[in-house]
Write a protein that holds these residues in place. Structure first.
Motif, PDB file in Angstrom:
ATOM      1  N   ASN A 428       0.827  -1.215   0.000  1.00 29.24           N
ATOM      2  CA  ASN A 428       0.000   0.000   0.000  1.00 29.24           C
ATOM      3  C   ASN A 428       0.859   1.262   0.000  1.00 29.24           C
ATOM      4  O   ASN A 428       0.526   2.258  -0.652  1.00 29.24           O
ATOM      5  N   LYS A 429       1.973   1.227   0.737  1.00 31.55           N
ATOM      6  CA  LYS A 429       2.872   2.380   0.768  1.00 31.55           C
ATOM      7  C   LYS A 429       3.459   2.656  -0.611  1.00 31.55           C
ATOM      8  O   LYS A 429       3.542   3.800  -1.060  1.00 31.55           O
ATOM      9  N   GLU A 430       3.879   1.582  -1.281  1.00 35.36           N
ATOM     10  CA  GLU A 430       4.486   1.747  -2.605  1.00 35.36           C
ATOM     11  C   GLU A 430       3.465   2.218  -3.632  1.00 35.36           C
ATOM     12  O   GLU A 430       3.779   3.012  -4.518  1.00 35.36           O
ATOM     13  N   GLU A 431       2.231   1.718  -3.532  1.00 35.88           N
ATOM     14  CA  GLU A 431       1.189   2.088  -4.499  1.00 35.88           C
ATOM     15  C   GLU A 431       0.889   3.580  -4.470  1.00 35.88           C
ATOM     16  O   GLU A 431       0.454   4.154  -5.470  1.00 35.88           O
ATOM     17  N   ALA A 432       1.129   4.219  -3.342  1.00 36.88           N
ATOM     18  CA  ALA A 432       0.852   5.657  -3.226  1.00 36.88           C
ATOM     19  C   ALA A 432       1.727   6.474  -4.176  1.00 36.88           C
ATOM     20  O   ALA A 432       1.380   7.609  -4.529  1.00 36.88           O
ATOM     21  N   PHE A 433       2.866   5.897  -4.603  1.00 31.80           N
ATOM     22  CA  PHE A 433       3.788   6.624  -5.477  1.00 31.80           C
ATOM     23  C   PHE A 433       3.673   6.190  -6.942  1.00 31.80           C
ATOM     24  O   PHE A 433       4.404   6.695  -7.792  1.00 31.80           O
ATOM     25  N   ASP A 434       2.760   5.287  -7.248  1.00 35.08           N
ATOM     26  CA  ASP A 434       2.619   4.785  -8.619  1.00 35.08           C
ATOM     27  C   ASP A 434       2.210   5.900  -9.575  1.00 35.08           C
ATOM     28  O   ASP A 434       1.276   6.664  -9.305  1.00 35.08           O
ATOM     29  N   GLY A 435       2.895   5.967 -10.699  1.00 35.63           N
ATOM     30  CA  GLY A 435       2.572   6.945 -11.734  1.00 35.63           C
ATOM     31  C   GLY A 435       3.328   8.252 -11.610  1.00 35.63           C
ATOM     32  O   GLY A 435       3.321   9.068 -12.536  1.00 35.63           O
ATOM     33  N   PHE A 436       3.990   8.464 -10.456  1.00 27.01           N
ATOM     34  CA  PHE A 436       4.707   9.723 -10.224  1.00 27.01           C
ATOM     35  C   PHE A 436       6.191   9.575 -10.574  1.00 27.01           C
ATOM     36  O   PHE A 436       6.790   8.521 -10.364  1.00 27.01           O
ATOM     37  N   TYR A 437       6.759  10.671 -11.069  1.00 26.21           N
ATOM     38  CA  TYR A 437       8.182  10.690 -11.424  1.00 26.21           C
ATOM     39  C   TYR A 437       8.675  12.121 -11.245  1.00 26.21           C
ATOM     40  O   TYR A 437       7.978  13.071 -11.618  1.00 26.21           O
ATOM     41  N   ALA A 438       9.870  12.284 -10.670  1.00 33.02           N
ATOM     42  CA  ALA A 438      10.343  13.642 -10.373  1.00 33.02           C
ATOM     43  C   ALA A 438      11.778  13.854 -10.830  1.00 33.02           C
ATOM     44  O   ALA A 438      12.595  12.925 -10.834  1.00 33.02           O
ATOM     45  N   VAL A 439      12.073  15.091 -11.223  1.00 31.98           N
ATOM     46  CA  VAL A 439      13.440  15.502 -11.542  1.00 31.98           C
ATOM     47  C   VAL A 439      13.703  16.858 -10.894  1.00 31.98           C
ATOM     48  O   VAL A 439      12.775  17.629 -10.632  1.00 31.98           O
ATOM     49  N   CYS A 440      14.999  17.122 -10.651  1.00 32.94           N
ATOM     50  CA  CYS A 440      15.426  18.432 -10.158  1.00 32.94           C
ATOM     51  C   CYS A 440      16.408  19.034 -11.158  1.00 32.94           C
ATOM     52  O   CYS A 440      17.200  18.309 -11.772  1.00 32.94           O
ATOM     53  N   THR A 441      16.368  20.355 -11.295  1.00 32.40           N
ATOM     54  CA  THR A 441      17.275  21.036 -12.211  1.00 32.40           C
ATOM     55  C   THR A 441      17.489  22.473 -11.750  1.00 32.40           C
ATOM     56  O   THR A 441      16.654  23.038 -11.043  1.00 32.40           O
ATOM     57  N   ASN A 442      18.610  23.047 -12.158  1.00 34.22           N
ATOM     58  CA  ASN A 442      18.836  24.473 -11.899  1.00 34.22           C
ATOM     59  C   ASN A 442      18.588  25.296 -13.159  1.00 34.22           C
ATOM     60  O   ASN A 442      18.897  26.483 -13.205  1.00 34.22           O
ATOM     61  N   LEU A 443      18.034  24.647 -14.188  1.00 36.62           N
ATOM     62  CA  LEU A 443      17.693  25.343 -15.428  1.00 36.62           C
ATOM     63  C   LEU A 443      16.323  26.001 -15.310  1.00 36.62           C
ATOM     64  O   LEU A 443      15.410  25.438 -14.699  1.00 36.62           O
ATOM     65  N   ASP A 444      16.190  27.150 -15.943  1.00 40.70           N
ATOM     66  CA  ASP A 444      14.901  27.849 -15.928  1.00 40.70           C
ATOM     67  C   ASP A 444      14.140  27.579 -17.226  1.00 40.70           C
ATOM     68  O   ASP A 444      13.457  28.451 -17.747  1.00 40.70           O
ATOM     69  N   GLU A 445      14.300  26.371 -17.752  1.00 38.67           N
ATOM     70  CA  GLU A 445      13.612  25.997 -18.987  1.00 38.67           C
ATOM     71  C   GLU A 445      12.215  25.481 -18.664  1.00 38.67           C
ATOM     72  O   GLU A 445      11.902  25.154 -17.515  1.00 38.67           O
ATOM     73  N   ALA A 446      11.388  25.378 -19.713  1.00 41.38           N
ATOM     74  CA  ALA A 446      10.037  24.849 -19.530  1.00 41.38           C
ATOM     75  C   ALA A 446      10.112  23.410 -19.040  1.00 41.38           C
ATOM     76  O   ALA A 446      11.013  22.651 -19.412  1.00 41.38           O
TER      77      ALA A 446
END
Length: 572
Positions: A428-446
């Protein structure tokens, strides 16, 4: 070619003969029998057979001079044995690799190194055969030496010279890499504005670690010493630089030293480094937050601070590219919205580093993650039912993580034997994150542009897959560190040549098709005449010949034509 007349008591026979070289010796061979004087007279009528035969031979020579060589007639005897130990088949698939090898100026790089060390062996011949062998018939250095004789052009070195050359290749690996990059710029424009970096490791069939070979976390899950390989790839998927480090070294520490070499040796200064979360330490991000450089890195949502994690998983405030409308992902249509990618973004500042956090959500990605997890749960259930005694520690992606071990029954009573069950709370804990993906950047691009760049990280994973599967770069049997470095230098160059070949073929063919087809491009030697292709002509071979500007798929490639092809493949 010339006319030869064989006279007997009752007849004169007319032949076209030509001089050929067999095993380095010149000899005459009958090219065509024209017939007897009587046969030709009956066929030609009033024309003199002698004059006609002279004119015919002159015409053959004229056509040959113009490159329009006459039909080759080969004779075989069903009662004559072939010579024992005589090689009759040769590989010609390497010719296309050789063309790229010379276009990259690797022969000149070898000459520079040879002049520096003043050795007598042919480094160019050795390195080129190590590279062709790694692609066509990956094996040990001994086997590579033996299999090199199967190429149309024989090797120009002895076995012991390979091992001597490995020492030099290791010493000059930085020079080879930087020179290779500079030469590649003359071949085509490099997309060095975006650089992808990742690490993998290779295991050794030994029990004790030493030098580069150390015990570490093997990505192949092998209980053997390993070495690490860090690889930079440009924005078009072509390798740029690599390094080999100890197997027990934290892979996060491998990025900066290799990047500093790129800054100094490759004369690059402004680029974006794209990595996965495992290499995205705060130190690495800070390093690429200056000097015109930038970073894009995968970010684990699970490891975000509580308020950021809450924001990332909040169903409200999501956007589609090119639209200002906000969406609630809990109300999406499972069918209509399945292919869409929603996103949200915000700037954050932590430890004096300002960066943009971009989170995406996809129903398709959610379903994929759940499919993978359900498959792992099935394996976990099977393990519980069949062999629970072998269930031990697991890593974060192992199916065994879903198996919970207790000493209590469902009623809370103590049990002497261990009880295994599926950990539904973890699921159940893992399912809460299904479908989500994240990145970090210092670029001010779209956000859409950042996501697009990050998506190409799969190509560097594919590079490692090619090295390990098709090029069989593992397990490694070399012992000395310098020879290990040289081994991976040859693998690295082979990967560059292969990637350029893929691009030249407009990425129409799979890795397996390209490599397996090149391996099968064999030729049968017709002594004194040329080479008969004994491979199947396909869409791939047609595309290959069209792209490289020469053909090897005529019914016979004459010795003269093959000599011309050798010259073409060695011209820059």
């Amino acid at each position: 070619m010339r006319l030869q007349i064989s006279r007997s008591k009752n007849a004169a026979s007319f032949y076209v003969v030509k001089s050929v070289y067999v095993n380095g010796k010149r000899t005459n061979k009958v090219h065509e029998k024209l017939g007897t004087y009587k046969e030709l007279k009956a066929k030609l009528g009033d024309k003199d057979p002698y004059e006609w035969a002279k004119e015919y031979v002159a015409e053959l020579n004229r056509l040959e001079k113009e490159g329009k060589e006459p039909t080759v007639i080969a004779k075989y005897s069903p009662s004559k044995l072939i010579k024992k130990g005589e090689q009759r088949s040769f590989n010609g698939g390497y010719l296309f690799l050789q063309k790229i090898y010379h276009e990259l100026g690797l022969n000149k790089i070898c000459n520079e190194i040879s002049n520096k060390y003043k050795f007598e062996y042919n480094l160019d011949s050795i390195l080129s055969r190590l590279i062709y062998g790694r692609i066509l018939f990956p094996s040990s250095k001994l086997s590579t030496y033996e299999l090199s004789s199967e190429l149309l052009e024989p090797p120009d070195f002895e076995l012991h010279q390979i091992y001597r050359a490995l020492e030099v290749i290791a010493k000059e690996t930085d020079f080879i890499q930087s020179s290779l990059y500079q030469n590649s710029l003359l071949l085509s424009k490099r997309n060095s504005g975006i650089l992808y970096y990742d690490c993998t490791n290779y295991f050794f069939e030994i029990e004790e670690g030493e030098g580069l070979k150390q015990y570490g976390l093997s990505k192949d899950h092998k209980p053997n010493p390993i070495v690490q390989m860090g690889l930079f790839m440009d924005g078009d998927g072509i390798p740029l630089a690599f390094s080999v480090t100890e197997g027990n070294k934290n892979e996060q520490l491998t990025l900066k030293p290799l990047e500093k070499k790129i800054l100094s040796d490759f004369k690059l200064s402004k680029f974006v480094v794209c990595t996965d979360a495992g290499l995205a330490s705060h130190s690495n991000r800070k390093f690429n937050d200056k000097g015109g450089r930038a970073f894009i890195t995968t970010q684990s949502i699970k490891k975000l601070k509580a308020h950021l994690k809450k924001w990332a998983l909040d169903p409200n405030g999501w956007y589609l590219p090119g639209s200002l409308k906000t969406y609630n992902i809990d109300t999406l249509d499972e069918e209509k919205d399945k292919e869409k990618i929603f996103y949200k973004e915000r700037w954050i500042k932590e430890n004096n580093l300002e960066q943009k956090l971009i989170v995406t959500y996809s129903i398709k990605y959610r379903d994929y993650q759940r499919k993978v997890r359900n498959s792992q749960i099935e394996r976990a259930l099977k393990a519980i039912d069949t062999n629970p005694s072998k269930i031990n520690k697991s890593n974060q992606n192992d199916y065994k993580r879903f198996i919970k071990k207790t000493h209590c029954t469902d009623d809370g009573e103590y049990a002497e034997n261990e009880i295994y069950s599926i950990d539904t709370e973890l699921i159940n804990k893992e399912e809460a994150f299904d479908g989500f993906y994240a990145v970090c950047t210092n670029l001010d691009e779209a956000a859409t542009e950042i996501i697009k760049i990050n998506r190409r990280r799969w190509e560097i994973e594919e590079c490692f897959q090619i090295l390990k599967s098709e090029f069989k770069a593992r397990p490694v049997y070399l012992k000395r560190d310098d020879r290990i470095t040289a081994h991976f230098t040859a693998c690295f160059i082979a990967l560059i040549i292969f990637r350029i070949l893929e691009k030249r073929l407009n990425e129409q063919f799979t890795c397996e098709t390209i490599i397996h087809s090149l391996r099968k491009m064999n030729f049968k030697l017709l002594k004194g005449e040329g080479y008969e292709p004994i491979y199947t002509r396909t869409d791939f071979t047609d595309a290959l010949h069209e792209s490289f500007g020469f053909r090897t798929d005529y019914e016979i490639v004459t010795l003269k034509q093959m000599k011309k092809i050798f010259k073409i493949t060695k011209n820059k």
